[in-house]
Scaffold this motif. Sequence first.
Motif, PDB file in Angstrom:
ATOM      1  N   ASP A   1      13.750  -6.735  30.855  1.00 51.04           N
ATOM      2  CA  ASP A   1      12.430  -7.741  30.707  1.00 51.04           C
ATOM      3  C   ASP A   1      12.220  -8.103  29.325  1.00 51.04           C
ATOM      4  O   ASP A   1      11.700  -8.710  28.741  1.00 51.04           O
ATOM      5  N   GLY A   2      12.888  -7.084  28.319  1.00 49.02           N
ATOM      6  CA  GLY A   2      12.814  -7.463  27.093  1.00 49.02           C
ATOM      7  C   GLY A   2      11.430  -7.129  26.086  1.00 49.02           C
ATOM      8  O   GLY A   2      10.893  -7.642  25.409  1.00 49.02           O
ATOM      9  N   SER A   3      10.745  -6.082  26.809  1.00 45.71           N
ATOM     10  CA  SER A   3       9.585  -5.493  26.164  1.00 45.71           C
ATOM     11  C   SER A   3       9.668  -4.501  25.424  1.00 45.71           C
ATOM     12  O   SER A   3       8.437  -4.032  24.793  1.00 45.71           O
ATOM     13  N   LEU A   4      10.700  -4.058  25.200  1.00 44.19           N
ATOM     14  CA  LEU A   4      11.104  -2.796  24.023  1.00 44.19           C
ATOM     15  C   LEU A   4      12.354  -3.292  23.379  1.00 44.19           C
ATOM     16  O   LEU A   4      13.172  -3.557  23.790  1.00 44.19           O
ATOM     17  N   TYR A   5      12.184  -3.313  22.002  1.00 44.89           N
ATOM     18  CA  TYR A   5      13.265  -3.261  21.042  1.00 44.89           C
ATOM     19  C   TYR A   5      13.066  -2.133  20.181  1.00 44.89           C
ATOM     20  O   TYR A   5      12.149  -2.047  19.613  1.00 44.89           O
ATOM     21  N   MET A   6      14.174  -1.450  19.871  1.00 40.21           N
ATOM     22  CA  MET A   6      14.382  -0.299  19.109  1.00 40.21           C
ATOM     23  C   MET A   6      15.201  -0.535  17.822  1.00 40.21           C
ATOM     24  O   MET A   6      16.552  -0.925  18.148  1.00 40.21           O
ATOM     25  N   GLN A   7      14.787   0.003  16.886  1.00 37.70           N
ATOM     26  CA  GLN A   7      15.768   0.215  15.545  1.00 37.70           C
ATOM     27  C   GLN A   7      15.967   1.729  15.136  1.00 37.70           C
ATOM     28  O   GLN A   7      14.635   2.226  14.999  1.00 37.70           O
ATOM     29  N   VAL A   8      16.964   2.259  15.032  1.00 39.33           N
ATOM     30  CA  VAL A   8      17.020   3.642  14.823  1.00 39.33           C
ATOM     31  C   VAL A   8      16.992   3.928  13.266  1.00 39.33           C
ATOM     32  O   VAL A   8      17.996   3.314  12.752  1.00 39.33           O
ATOM     33  N   LEU A   9      16.060   4.479  12.788  1.00 39.25           N
ATOM     34  CA  LEU A   9      16.187   4.713  11.419  1.00 39.25           C
ATOM     35  C   LEU A   9      16.942   6.086  10.932  1.00 39.25           C
ATOM     36  O   LEU A   9      17.428   6.222  10.120  1.00 39.25           O
ATOM     37  N   ASN A  10      16.450   7.249  11.880  1.00 43.29           N
ATOM     38  CA  ASN A  10      17.232   8.424  11.816  1.00 43.29           C
ATOM     39  C   ASN A  10      17.439   8.930  13.186  1.00 43.29           C
ATOM     40  O   ASN A  10      16.618   8.969  13.974  1.00 43.29           O
TER      41      ASN A  10
END
Length: 192
Positions: free
Chosen positions: A76-85
Amino acid sequence: MSVKSIFITLAVLSAAAIMSAGLSSCNDGKTYAQLLNEENHYVNNFLADQRVIGEVPADTVFETGPDAPYYRLNEDGSLYMQVLNPGTKGNKVKPDELIYFRYTRWNLSEYSDGKLPVGEGNNTSLGATWFRYGNYQLANTYKWGTGIQYPLSLLPVDCEVNIIIKSTDGPTDETADVIPYLYNITYRRPEL
């Protein structure tokens, strides 16, 4: 009960609470559907300035760093994540494990011209913020919603991420506000 089942159950309960709150009171005379449309607009406005990948890599090997893409974590596109570490390989969380986290969050309804508003959180305080992984029967875990914990289903405990959390997966006492937030979160185990 599996972690995924708990996430789904919590999402359904949160949605029901939102809908009943939306029916009983409206924000500035707006319907719940209008508030959800605005929330989607705020998230899309932010993501328009980012690189986005529509799914989690099959091998869960993410691009990392400040220029890494945002990965859509759920249907549903309620979570988007960018991994920094990405953390330490093999350092996986265990069910009901006590996890401390530090965060700064930004209200995405105030994102404009490529700039985030002033953030808030506990990144600069001495206060401990915690949950027990997957234990939503515990009030201190439940109050944070499912979005805060989701990265640990994919990454080791000592990771750092930026994660967009829409209201349905955010803190339970803010669900009816229908405001998406960008969180910067670092996780850690208690020091013994």
